[in-house]
Design a protein around this motif. Structure first.
Motif, PDB file in Angstrom:
ATOM      1  N   PRO A 250       0.809  -1.238   0.000  1.00 14.95           N
ATOM      2  CA  PRO A 250       0.000   0.000   0.000  1.00 14.95           C
ATOM      3  C   PRO A 250       0.834   1.276   0.000  1.00 14.95           C
ATOM      4  CG  PRO A 250      -0.911  -1.591   1.534  1.00 14.95           C
ATOM      5  CD  PRO A 250       0.392  -2.169   1.076  1.00 14.95           C
ATOM      6  N   TRP A 251       1.964   1.291   0.713  1.00 10.31           N
ATOM      7  CA  TRP A 251       2.750   2.513   0.831  1.00 10.31           C
ATOM      8  C   TRP A 251       3.198   3.033  -0.535  1.00 10.31           C
ATOM      9  CZ3 TRP A 251       7.616   2.994  -1.160  1.00 10.31           C
ATOM     10  CH2 TRP A 251       8.320   1.822  -1.441  1.00 10.31           C
ATOM     11  N   TYR A 252       3.501   2.112  -1.460  1.00  8.82           N
ATOM     12  CA  TYR A 252       4.011   2.485  -2.773  1.00  8.82           C
ATOM     13  C   TYR A 252       3.001   3.360  -3.515  1.00  8.82           C
ATOM     14  CZ  TYR A 252       5.923   1.943  -7.506  1.00  8.82           C
ATOM     15  OH  TYR A 252       6.428   2.178  -8.761  1.00  8.82           O
ATOM     16  N   GLN A 253       1.742   2.937  -3.544  1.00  8.84           N
ATOM     17  CA  GLN A 253       0.705   3.718  -4.210  1.00  8.84           C
ATOM     18  C   GLN A 253       0.399   5.005  -3.460  1.00  8.84           C
ATOM     19  OE1 GLN A 253      -0.679   3.498  -7.162  1.00  8.84           O
ATOM     20  NE2 GLN A 253       0.556   1.685  -7.638  1.00  8.84           N
ATOM     21  N   MET A 254       0.504   4.965  -2.126  1.00  7.58           N
ATOM     22  CA  MET A 254       0.267   6.180  -1.337  1.00  7.58           C
ATOM     23  C   MET A 254       1.226   7.296  -1.752  1.00  7.58           C
ATOM     24  SD  MET A 254      -0.354   4.812   2.543  1.00  7.58           S
ATOM     25  CE  MET A 254      -1.704   3.709   2.979  1.00  7.58           C
ATOM     26  N   ILE A 331      10.649   3.941   4.948  1.00  7.34           N
ATOM     27  CA  ILE A 331       9.385   4.120   4.226  1.00  7.34           C
ATOM     28  C   ILE A 331       8.315   4.691   5.160  1.00  7.34           C
ATOM     29  CG2 ILE A 331       7.474   2.861   3.135  1.00  7.34           C
ATOM     30  CD1 ILE A 331       9.672   0.948   2.017  1.00  7.34           C
ATOM     31  N   THR A 332       8.279   4.180   6.366  1.00  8.26           N
ATOM     32  CA  THR A 332       7.293   4.664   7.345  1.00  8.26           C
ATOM     33  C   THR A 332       7.487   6.156   7.621  1.00  8.26           C
ATOM     34  OG1 THR A 332       7.234   2.475   8.377  1.00  8.26           O
ATOM     35  CG2 THR A 332       6.361   4.308   9.673  1.00  8.26           C
ATOM     36  N   LEU A 333       8.742   6.573   7.780  1.00 10.59           N
ATOM     37  CA  LEU A 333       9.034   7.990   8.020  1.00 10.59           C
ATOM     38  C   LEU A 333       8.601   8.854   6.832  1.00 10.59           C
ATOM     39  CD1 LEU A 333      12.586   7.713   9.652  1.00 10.59           C
ATOM     40  CD2 LEU A 333      10.470   8.390  10.792  1.00 10.59           C
ATOM     41  N   LEU A 334       8.898   8.373   5.607  1.00  8.04           N
ATOM     42  CA  LEU A 334       8.516   9.127   4.409  1.00  8.04           C
ATOM     43  C   LEU A 334       7.004   9.291   4.309  1.00  8.04           C
ATOM     44  CD1 LEU A 334      10.867   7.666   1.621  1.00  8.04           C
ATOM     45  CD2 LEU A 334      10.970   9.952   2.617  1.00  8.04           C
ATOM     46  N   CYS A 335       6.273   8.211   4.546  1.00  2.00           N
ATOM     47  CA  CYS A 335       4.811   8.263   4.412  1.00  2.00           C
ATOM     48  C   CYS A 335       4.190   9.148   5.489  1.00  2.00           C
ATOM     49  CB  CYS A 335       4.229   6.853   4.481  1.00  2.00           C
ATOM     50  SG  CYS A 335       4.609   5.869   3.011  1.00  2.00           S
ATOM     51  N   ARG A 336       4.748   9.115   6.675  1.00  2.00           N
ATOM     52  CA  ARG A 336       4.222   9.978   7.744  1.00  2.00           C
ATOM     53  C   ARG A 336       4.580  11.444   7.483  1.00  2.00           C
ATOM     54  NH1 ARG A 336       5.675   6.030  12.929  1.00  2.00           N
ATOM     55  NH2 ARG A 336       3.876   4.633  12.658  1.00  2.00           N
ATOM     56  N   ALA A 337       5.686  11.683   6.782  1.00  2.00           N
ATOM     57  CA  ALA A 337       6.090  13.063   6.482  1.00  2.00           C
ATOM     58  C   ALA A 337       5.236  13.661   5.374  1.00  2.00           C
ATOM     59  CB  ALA A 337       7.560  13.102   6.087  1.00  2.00           C
ATOM     60  N   LEU A 343      -0.449   7.533  10.089  1.00  2.00           N
ATOM     61  CA  LEU A 343      -0.378   6.214   9.458  1.00  2.00           C
ATOM     62  C   LEU A 343       0.306   5.198  10.376  1.00  2.00           C
ATOM     63  CD1 LEU A 343       0.567   7.123   5.774  1.00  2.00           C
ATOM     64  CD2 LEU A 343      -1.498   5.917   6.509  1.00  2.00           C
ATOM     65  N   LYS A 344      -0.254   3.986  10.405  1.00  2.00           N
ATOM     66  CA  LYS A 344       0.325   2.891  11.168  1.00  2.00           C
ATOM     67  C   LYS A 344       1.081   1.962  10.224  1.00  2.00           C
ATOM     68  CE  LYS A 344      -3.613   2.932  14.346  1.00  2.00           C
ATOM     69  NZ  LYS A 344      -4.760   2.145  14.878  1.00  2.00           N
ATOM     70  N   VAL A 345       1.959   1.184  10.811  1.00  2.00           N
ATOM     71  CA  VAL A 345       2.722   0.227  10.014  1.00  2.00           C
ATOM     72  C   VAL A 345       1.774  -0.721   9.287  1.00  2.00           C
ATOM     73  CG1 VAL A 345       4.362  -1.691  10.128  1.00  2.00           C
ATOM     74  CG2 VAL A 345       4.770   0.372  11.478  1.00  2.00           C
ATOM     75  N   SER A 346       0.700  -1.124   9.956  1.00  2.00           N
ATOM     76  CA  SER A 346      -0.263  -2.050   9.351  1.00  2.00           C
ATOM     77  C   SER A 346      -0.990  -1.426   8.167  1.00  2.00           C
ATOM     78  CB  SER A 346      -1.274  -2.519  10.398  1.00  2.00           C
ATOM     79  OG  SER A 346      -1.953  -1.400  10.964  1.00  2.00           O
ATOM     80  N   ASP A 347      -1.021  -0.059   8.100  1.00  2.00           N
ATOM     81  CA  ASP A 347      -1.635   0.622   6.953  1.00  2.00           C
ATOM     82  C   ASP A 347      -0.729   0.582   5.719  1.00  2.00           C
ATOM     83  OD1 ASP A 347      -3.831   1.396   8.549  1.00  2.00           O
ATOM     84  OD2 ASP A 347      -2.754   3.194   9.215  1.00  2.00           O
ATOM     85  N   LEU A 348       0.563   0.457   5.966  1.00  2.00           N
ATOM     86  CA  LEU A 348       1.543   0.573   4.883  1.00  2.00           C
ATOM     87  C   LEU A 348       1.983  -0.765   4.322  1.00  2.00           C
ATOM     88  CD1 LEU A 348       3.815   3.269   6.585  1.00  2.00           C
ATOM     89  CD2 LEU A 348       1.995   3.663   4.915  1.00  2.00           C
ATOM     90  N   PHE A 349       2.013  -1.780   5.176  1.00  2.00           N
ATOM     91  CA  PHE A 349       2.559  -3.071   4.768  1.00  2.00           C
ATOM     92  C   PHE A 349       1.559  -4.178   5.086  1.00  2.00           C
ATOM     93  CE2 PHE A 349       6.432  -0.829   4.313  1.00  2.00           C
ATOM     94  CZ  PHE A 349       6.617  -0.058   5.457  1.00  2.00           C
ATOM     95  N   VAL A 350       1.268  -5.013   4.116  1.00  2.00           N
ATOM     96  CA  VAL A 350       0.343  -6.127   4.345  1.00  2.00           C
ATOM     97  C   VAL A 350       1.051  -7.468   4.215  1.00  2.00           C
ATOM     98  CG1 VAL A 350      -1.685  -4.856   3.590  1.00  2.00           C
ATOM     99  CG2 VAL A 350      -0.362  -6.160   1.915  1.00  2.00           C
ATOM    100  N   LYS A 351       2.278  -7.471   3.733  1.00  2.00           N
ATOM    101  CA  LYS A 351       3.030  -8.709   3.562  1.00  2.00           C
ATOM    102  C   LYS A 351       4.067  -8.838   4.677  1.00  2.00           C
ATOM    103  CE  LYS A 351       0.972  -9.347  -0.424  1.00  2.00           C
ATOM    104  NZ  LYS A 351      -0.067 -10.375  -0.598  1.00  2.00           N
TER     105      LYS A 351
END
Length: 497
Positions: A250-254, A331-337, A343-351
């Protein structure tokens, strides 16, 4: 005397030769010197950050204070003044006040890397570029390199100040070039305050290494010559890939859906987002060409896109094989920035796992010839910074060091000699072995040789490799001529005595 020559070369005609008042040199009238500009000097880095400095309007004033300042503005402003009655805080060092651009400069910060670095590394990269630095300064935290223009580029209202915009693009491309292999500070002001040349920090200076603004412009424009396909193809996956891919997370498309990503927030900026997206494509087995197409479309949709050449270099770096998959923490830092702070880790990664699909060279049974060539040249790079860059060893030692089969090493050596990248000779019998040197290493060592010793140096090279003097000189001078912008034989004409 050298420091005076350096100041004259950098400042051009930007300042008066003598102080307007209280000059200790031959007095000149104001009319004789004409209208000139101003620069700014700072005695410490702490003072520089507070704009606590001195306005300098003459070369005489610069020379009087040469070892009292740590920083200055090598590009000249129209005027300089003070913002306080006590004349302690300077005012006027802003882009819209620039009179002329005299030099580009680059900061190399060795505190940002664990790898050792020397001025020879800079000269090596510069030879590949084709523009040699005019000046290299050494500081406690790294180096600052000046590329001085042969003539100043004047900033005029008539041209709508376009010179600044063009010069900034050239400067950025120059920094990006060196950033591919060396720790460049990409954040410092292009035409602001720089470290000042002093008698105690000049590590390299060559007055003939100056180039015109047009030469730099021609080079800079070529950095953006590779066009992207106008139509987005379907993503193709490298043969043999399987499993879970980063681009499916999910993070990639976000991140791809965000347009307000800017070149700010220190390590969390736009370039790092682009690099992370490219790394995700690489680790997922997407071909480099398809990755370029996808990220070009994303980049063009940004409010502040990077240049085409900059994007290509970021993708190329991600695909260099030096990196694994993008880090989850990063990646988590980038998406939160840039997407959402909550955003939670579970929102960004499903695998649970990622796989790196591109097979490493260490896992392949055979290496390609070009890879072995690179290995040999990298092996020789360790000898670049010595004035005696000739290696006498055995082929067995090189094979064991680089893990190259015997017949393959023979092919590599012959190919590199045919490409005029190395000299080598084989000595049979007791006490024999291989004598080898990089042509580039020899060119760098010649820079340090006094002019009157250069003919003898050529003769020693020819004798060492059992070649004729004519052939030896032809190879070295031929490689020098191939450098796009280095003047003919200028590498062999330096008198450092």
């Amino acid at each position: 005397m050298q420091i005076t020559n350096i100041y004259n070369l950098i400042l051009k005609d930007g300042l008066r030769q003598t102080k307007f008042k209280n000059s200790h040199l031959r007095p000149l009238s104001s009319a004789e010197e004409g209208n000139k500009g101003a620069i700014f000097g700072f005695r410490t880095k702490a003072n520089m950050t507070k704009a606590r400095g001195v306005v300098l309007t003459s070369l005489e004033a610069v020379l009087e204070n040469q070892d009292n300042f740590t920083h200055w503005t090598p590009n000249v402003y129209r005027y300089g003044t003070y913002s306080d009655d006590n004349r302690q805080f300077t005012k006027g060092h802003a882009e819209d006040n620039l009179r002329q651009i005299n030099t580009f400069y680059i900061d190399f910060d060795i505190t940002t890397t664990t790898e050792a670095m020397t001025s020879s590394d800079i000269l090596t990269a510069a030879i590949d570029l084709g523009f040699m630095p005019t000046l290299i300064l050494k500081s406690d935290k790294g180096y600052q390199v000046y590329f001085v223009l042969s003539e100043p580029a004047y900033v005029t209202a008539h041209s709508d100040f376009k010179v600044i915009k063009v010069a900034k693009a050239i400067s950025q491309n120059l920094r990006q070039y060196f950033a591919q292999t060396l720790p460049v500070d990409l954040t410092c002001n292009h035409f602001g305050i720089a470290r000042m040349p002093r008698t105690d920090n000049v590590e390299f200076f060559h007055k003939d290494y100056t180039y015109s603004f047009q030469e730099w412009l021609d080079w800079s424009m070529k950095q953006s010559e590779l066009p992207f396909p106008s139509k987005k193809p379907n993503l193709t996956i490298i043969t043999g890939t399987e499993g879970i891919k980063q681009i499916d997370e999910p993070w990639y498309q976000m991140l791809l859906n965000e347009s307000n990503i800017r070149g700010a927030k220190a390590l969390m900026g736009r370039n790092n987002v682009l690099f992370t997206l490219a790394l995700a494509n690489f680790s997922s087995g997407v071909s480099q060409g398809d990755c370029e197409v996808v990220l070009n479309e994303f980049n063009l949709g940004l409010d502040e896109p990077v240049t085409t050449s900059e994007l290509l270099k970021l993708v190329s770096s991600a695909y260099s094989g030096k990196y694994e998959a993008a880090s989850r923490d990063y990646i988590t830092l980038l998406c939160r920035a840039w997407v959402d702070q909550k955003l939670k880790v579970s929102d960004l990664f499903v695998k649970q796992r990622w796989y790196k699909f591109k097979k490493k060279r260490s896992e392949r049974q055979k290496s390609h010839l070009y890879e072995w060539k690179e290995d040999v040249m990298a092996y020789l790079e360790g000898f670049y910074e010595t004035q005696d860059p000739f290696i006498q060893t055995t082929k067995k030692a090189i094979r064991e060091e680089l893990h190259i089969p015997e017949r393959s090493l023979d092919r590599v050596l012959k190919a590199l000699r045919a490409e005029q990248k190395i000299f080598f000779t084989i000595k049979a019998g007791r006490g024999g072995g291989i004598r080898i040197a990089s042509v580039k290493a020899i060119i760098l060592s010649l820079i340090q040789v006094k002019k009157e010793r250069q003919e003898a140096y050529f003769a020693n090279i020819a004798r060492f490799f059992e070649d004729s003097l004519t052939y030896t000189k032809a190879v070295i001078e031929g490689v020098t001529h191939e450098l796009k912008h280095v003047k003919q034989l200028s590498l062999f004409e330096r008198d450092i005595g």
